[in-house]
Write a protein that holds these residues in place. Structure first.
Motif, mmCIF file in Angstrom:
data_model
loop_
_atom_site.group_PDB
_atom_site.id
_atom_site.type_symbol
_atom_site.label_atom_id
_atom_site.label_comp_id
_atom_site.label_asym_id
_atom_site.label_seq_id
_atom_site.Cartn_x
_atom_site.Cartn_y
_atom_site.Cartn_z
ATOM 1 N N ASN A 43 15.520 -2.500 -7.655
ATOM 2 C CA ASN A 43 14.894 -3.545 -7.492
ATOM 3 C C ASN A 43 13.998 -4.088 -8.792
ATOM 4 O OD1 ASN A 43 12.143 -4.985 -6.863
ATOM 5 N ND2 ASN A 43 13.058 -4.926 -4.754
ATOM 6 N N SER A 44 14.458 -5.280 -8.730
ATOM 7 C CA SER A 44 13.761 -6.236 -9.946
ATOM 8 C C SER A 44 12.472 -6.062 -10.363
ATOM 9 C CB SER A 44 14.469 -7.474 -10.255
ATOM 10 O OG SER A 44 13.986 -8.097 -8.821
ATOM 11 N N TRP A 45 11.671 -5.778 -9.265
ATOM 12 C CA TRP A 45 9.844 -5.835 -9.314
ATOM 13 C C TRP A 45 9.355 -5.139 -10.613
ATOM 14 C CZ3 TRP A 45 6.001 -8.838 -8.651
ATOM 15 C CH2 TRP A 45 4.710 -8.233 -8.374
ATOM 16 N N ASP A 46 9.564 -3.640 -10.634
ATOM 17 C CA ASP A 46 8.814 -2.902 -11.653
ATOM 18 C C ASP A 46 9.020 -3.324 -13.177
ATOM 19 O OD1 ASP A 46 7.739 -1.575 -9.520
ATOM 20 O OD2 ASP A 46 8.761 0.143 -9.963
ATOM 21 N N CYS A 47 10.290 -4.088 -13.336
ATOM 22 C CA CYS A 47 10.512 -4.305 -14.741
ATOM 23 C C CYS A 47 10.486 -5.802 -15.233
ATOM 24 C CB CYS A 47 11.845 -3.744 -15.328
ATOM 25 S SG CYS A 47 13.219 -3.806 -14.158
ATOM 26 N N TYR A 48 10.724 -6.682 -13.900
ATOM 27 C CA TYR A 48 10.878 -8.051 -14.478
ATOM 28 C C TYR A 48 9.809 -9.162 -13.558
ATOM 29 C CZ TYR A 48 14.923 -6.829 -16.875
ATOM 30 O OH TYR A 48 15.719 -6.294 -17.874
ATOM 31 N N GLY A 49 9.199 -8.354 -12.514
ATOM 32 C CA GLY A 49 8.338 -9.031 -11.751
ATOM 33 C C GLY A 49 8.882 -10.281 -11.032
ATOM 34 N N PRO A 50 8.194 -11.485 -11.362
ATOM 35 C CA PRO A 50 8.852 -12.621 -10.299
ATOM 36 C C PRO A 50 9.609 -13.464 -11.431
ATOM 37 C CG PRO A 50 6.854 -13.186 -11.205
ATOM 38 C CD PRO A 50 6.679 -11.542 -11.493
ATOM 39 N N THR A 51 10.238 -12.979 -12.559
ATOM 40 C CA THR A 51 10.860 -13.699 -13.571
ATOM 41 C C THR A 51 12.258 -13.318 -13.775
ATOM 42 O OG1 THR A 51 10.231 -12.373 -15.287
ATOM 43 C CG2 THR A 51 8.675 -14.041 -14.496
ATOM 44 N N ASP A 296 7.960 3.991 -1.269
ATOM 45 C CA ASP A 296 7.964 2.700 -2.224
ATOM 46 C C ASP A 296 8.941 3.083 -3.203
ATOM 47 O OD1 ASP A 296 7.610 0.286 -3.175
ATOM 48 O OD2 ASP A 296 5.539 0.464 -4.171
ATOM 49 N N MET A 297 9.152 2.188 -4.353
ATOM 50 C CA MET A 297 10.064 2.355 -5.318
ATOM 51 C C MET A 297 9.721 3.494 -6.153
ATOM 52 S SD MET A 297 10.255 -1.740 -5.885
ATOM 53 C CE MET A 297 10.568 -1.545 -7.700
ATOM 54 N N LEU A 298 10.814 3.846 -7.102
ATOM 55 C CA LEU A 298 10.840 4.900 -8.091
ATOM 56 C C LEU A 298 10.398 4.196 -9.625
ATOM 57 C CD1 LEU A 298 13.992 6.553 -7.167
ATOM 58 C CD2 LEU A 298 11.581 7.111 -6.557
ATOM 59 N N LEU A 336 15.387 5.320 -1.702
ATOM 60 C CA LEU A 336 15.314 5.416 -3.211
ATOM 61 C C LEU A 336 15.617 4.004 -3.772
ATOM 62 C CD1 LEU A 336 17.058 8.771 -3.791
ATOM 63 C CD2 LEU A 336 14.472 8.320 -3.301
ATOM 64 N N MET A 337 14.637 3.460 -4.356
ATOM 65 C CA MET A 337 14.864 1.966 -4.879
ATOM 66 C C MET A 337 14.347 2.212 -6.230
ATOM 67 S SD MET A 337 16.401 -0.316 -3.396
ATOM 68 C CE MET A 337 17.012 -0.260 -1.538
ATOM 69 N N PHE A 338 15.048 2.276 -7.415
ATOM 70 C CA PHE A 338 14.617 2.649 -8.721
ATOM 71 C C PHE A 338 14.079 1.171 -9.107
ATOM 72 C CE2 PHE A 338 15.724 2.754 -13.290
ATOM 73 C CZ PHE A 338 15.425 4.171 -13.519
ATOM 74 N N GLY A 339 13.109 1.383 -10.193
ATOM 75 C CA GLY A 339 12.407 0.108 -10.423
ATOM 76 C C GLY A 339 12.592 -0.144 -11.940
ATOM 77 N N GLY A 340 13.101 0.709 -12.780
ATOM 78 C CA GLY A 340 13.442 0.365 -14.003
ATOM 79 C C GLY A 340 14.510 -0.256 -14.453
ATOM 80 N N ASP A 341 14.477 -0.805 -15.671
ATOM 81 C CA ASP A 341 15.699 -1.469 -16.267
ATOM 82 C C ASP A 341 17.078 -0.579 -16.313
ATOM 83 O OD1 ASP A 341 16.988 -3.655 -17.244
ATOM 84 O OD2 ASP A 341 17.002 -2.648 -19.059
ATOM 85 N N LEU A 342 17.822 -0.282 -15.734
ATOM 86 C CA LEU A 342 18.938 0.507 -15.695
ATOM 87 C C LEU A 342 19.576 0.598 -17.031
ATOM 88 C CD1 LEU A 342 20.429 0.152 -12.104
ATOM 89 C CD2 LEU A 342 19.231 2.233 -12.961
ATOM 90 N N LEU A 353 19.007 10.859 -11.247
ATOM 91 C CA LEU A 353 19.245 9.840 -10.242
ATOM 92 C C LEU A 353 20.890 10.199 -9.613
ATOM 93 C CD1 LEU A 353 18.469 6.641 -12.029
ATOM 94 C CD2 LEU A 353 17.074 7.711 -10.437
ATOM 95 N N THR A 354 21.424 11.202 -10.320
ATOM 96 C CA THR A 354 22.856 11.643 -9.965
ATOM 97 C C THR A 354 22.898 13.349 -9.715
ATOM 98 O OG1 THR A 354 23.094 11.789 -12.523
ATOM 99 C CG2 THR A 354 23.746 9.550 -11.462
ATOM 100 N N ASN A 355 21.722 13.829 -9.449
ATOM 101 C CA ASN A 355 22.130 15.358 -9.272
ATOM 102 C C ASN A 355 22.610 15.552 -8.016
ATOM 103 O OD1 ASN A 355 21.288 17.894 -8.132
ATOM 104 N ND2 ASN A 355 20.456 18.123 -9.945
#
Length: 616
Positions: A43-51, A296-298, A336-342, A353-355
């Motif tokens: 999900n884009s929120w944790d790294c990019y907010g509304p942009t 909530d997100m990771l 599991l919704m990852f929040g960082g920039d992959l 994330l891959t164990n």
């Protein structure tokens, strides 16, 4: 009520083919089957907010397809305000937002951010891009009808009504004013939601996160959204947000949504992570296939690039805390919704994330529950239905404890939205002090909105007057964001009780700001208050402010302690074998009680295999 009885009651409540009991697959005709295991994605929120932009979404999707898809990660979700062409980082542009809206009052993607949406294509080209990679596409929306559509009296597709006929200002979100409530039962209300989800189905959307729906809980709109999805003709997973969803509504939300939030916005704060032990224990009885309590997100990896939390950083969680986060979310079976920039992931983050052993437990385990909590030593357990093995998660959540309020030089007592002026004044004797500690504590409600301000703090004595804001602090912590001079923790002006202050410190519970005091000062005067960013929320915040002149921290506990579990508690016999799921290491047979060392703020996760269960 036992879990099986609870879910039988849920089946009767739904009046259709809802899950018959916890963690059994729902019938194919039931929307719960669309998320039979907890959804996993980005999900884009944790790294990019509304942009966030289309290029950034594609870059994260490309990474997922290459590195995570084989481990079960599949959703790529564009979070809030994708319909605003000129939104701002670290907040929202509500002064002159460039809304993109169609002729039926439905928001559409901003073409300057999502070029493939040009020509009325909407999100279909981006969804097609995901589907071609074997991924699924999701979007965030706000509950309700756009204020812009109401003001323009825009028509509703499939109805003679307009947006102005279906709205109410009651219940409008306090933190974002794009939408009005849709009033169930009015002509055009259901048709409006139907038109939304028909549009999303035409775009190829697979997942919709609906914000401002859970806390407070808007049951009529939850029901309209459920009906609209069912009428859309597409299997769209429904996620409600934010939390905490009232637990009294557990049956209702499980009958209408695939996942629902159990907390407010969760960030890389140990205080918030520790709060989840209580939250997850509370919600564990409500875990069911296709109906998932969502922790909530990771907030892992690279965060805050243009997010609400302003600094571009790698997660503030230590490695031990990251293991705690992933272990608790996995044994709780949270989505599991990852929040960082992959694409910015390092090798360690990717390994979390891959164990395959941990993810298999997350996907397939049953009877997930807290086994015990002894002060801040916590154990969770679950079963492997295929083998009869047990899963065991052990956590050491010990902290340096803080002194009680009775030892403070001054304590505000509760400060809430109902406190006159949402603030309290203080004039504190600090004669002889060489240290100063400004402490804000969560007052007992949703920690996500505890925005706190120390306003006009002044040191005085011996004929000297010095603003504390001009004295550098030795250290400063904040449970959300970071402490900031002359601005709120959200980066906005200091605003309390409708009054703007030029000087002060913005922070967020739980927070401690430490100073080495210059000599000669005998008093500290200040006003403390709940910042507007917290007071404006639907639920508000509850804070307590304390001033200490001596170190408020108790001695730190040991770095590692044993967390003992008896064979009887585990339900296994002597001779059972143990495997560490994170490392894959086999640890040999149990000959007595199991008592591994767990690092402070850390966790361990084990599979315990036994051919014969012990008598209990």
């Amino acid at each position: 009520m036992k879990p099986a009885q609870r879910l039988l009651a849920l089946a009767a409540f739904v009046g259709s083919l809802a899950p018959a009991h916890a963690q059994k697959a729902a019938p194919k005709t039931d929307f719960h089957q669309w998320a039979a295991t907890p959804p996993m994605g980005w999900n884009s929120w944790d790294c990019y907010g509304p942009t966030v932009t289309e290029a950034e979404v594609k870059a994260n999707a490309d990474y997922m397809a290459k590195n995570l898809k084989s481990s079960g990660w599949e959703y790529v979700v564009v979070d809030i305000r994708w319909y605003v062409g000129n939104d701002t980082a670290h907040g929202y542009n509500e002064k002159n937002p460039d809304f993109n809206i169609d002729q039926y009052g439905r928001f559409v993607p901003a073409v300057n951010r999502f070029p493939s949406a040009a020509g009325g294509k909407g999100f279909k080209p981006l969804a097609d891009y995901m589907h071609a990679k074997g991924l699924k596409f999701g979007i965030h929306i706000m509950r309700g009808v756009p204020v812009a559509a109401v003001h323009r009296k825009m028509p509703i597709l499939g109805s003679k009504a307009t947006a102005a006929d279906i709205y109410s200002k009651d219940g409008q979100a306090g933190w974002l004013h794009d939408m009005y409530t849709v009033v169930a039962g009015r002509p055009g209300a259901q048709e409006y939601y139907d038109s939304l989800f028909k549009l999303y189905a035409a775009w190829g959307v697979d997942f919709v996160k609906v914000d401002d729906l859970s806390s407070p809980y808007h049951a009529p709109e939850v029901e309209m959204i459920r009906k609209a999805i069912d009428r859309s003709g597409r299997k769209i997973v429904l996620s409600t947000s934010p939390g905490e969803t009232p637990i009294a509504q557990a049956q209702h939300v499980a009958a209408h949504a695939n996942m629902w939030r159990t907390v407010g916005d969760f960030w890389d704060s140990w205080e918030q992570l520790k709060e989840h032990f209580d939250v997850c224990e509370r919600w564990a009885p409500h875990i069911a296939s296709g109906a998932w309590p969502d922790a909530d997100m990771l907030p892992l990896g690279r965060l805050g690039i243009r997010a609400e939390r302003g600094d571009d950083r790698m997660t503030r969680f230590t490695r031990d805390e990251q293991f705690t986060l992933m272990t608790l979310w996995s044994i709780f079976r949270s989505p599991l919704m990852f929040g960082g920039d992959l694409p910015s992931n390092d090798a360690f983050t990717l390994s979390l994330l891959t164990n395959k052993n941990v993810l298999a437990m997350h996907r397939n385990s049953t009877r997930n529950r807290q086994l015990f909590r002894r002060d801040n030593l916590v154990a969770w357990t679950a079963d492997d239905p295929a083998t009869g093995d047990k899963f065991l998660a052990l956590f050491n959540a010990q902290d340096q404890e803080l002194a009680p309020e009775s030892e403070a030089a001054w304590a505000s007592g509760p400060v809430t939205r109902e406190t006159p002026g949402q603030s309290k004044a203080a004039d504190i004797d600090i004669t002889g002090a060489t240290k100063l500690y400004l402490n804000v504590r969560n007052g007992g409600d949703d920690i996500a909105w505890d925005h706190a301000d120390w306003l006009n703090p002044i040191l005085s004595g011996g004929g000297k007057i010095t603003p504390l804001t001009t004295v550098p602090w030795k250290s400063a912590t904040a449970g959300w964001g970071q402490a900031t001079i002359n601005k709120s923790v959200s980066g906005a002006a200091l605003l309390v009780g409708g009054k703007k202050y030029d000087a002060g410190i913005g922070t967020h519970s739980n927070s401690i700001i430490e100073y080495d005091l210059p000599a000669g000062y005998t008093r500290l005067s200040t006003t403390v208050g709940l910042d507007n960013a917290g007071a404006a929320q639907n639920t508000g915040g509850t804070l307590s402010f304390l001033v200490f002149t001596k170190n408020p921290y108790r001695p730190a506990p040991a770095d590692s302690v044993r967390v003992p579990v008896t064979l009887q508690e585990l339900g296994v016999a002597a001779g059972a074998t143990v495997q560490d799921l994170w490392t894959g290491q086999h640890m040999g047979p149990l000959t007595g009680d199991f008592a591994p060392y767990i690092r402070r703020h850390g966790a361990k996760l084990y599979r315990i295999s036994s051919k014969k269960a012990a008598n209990k």
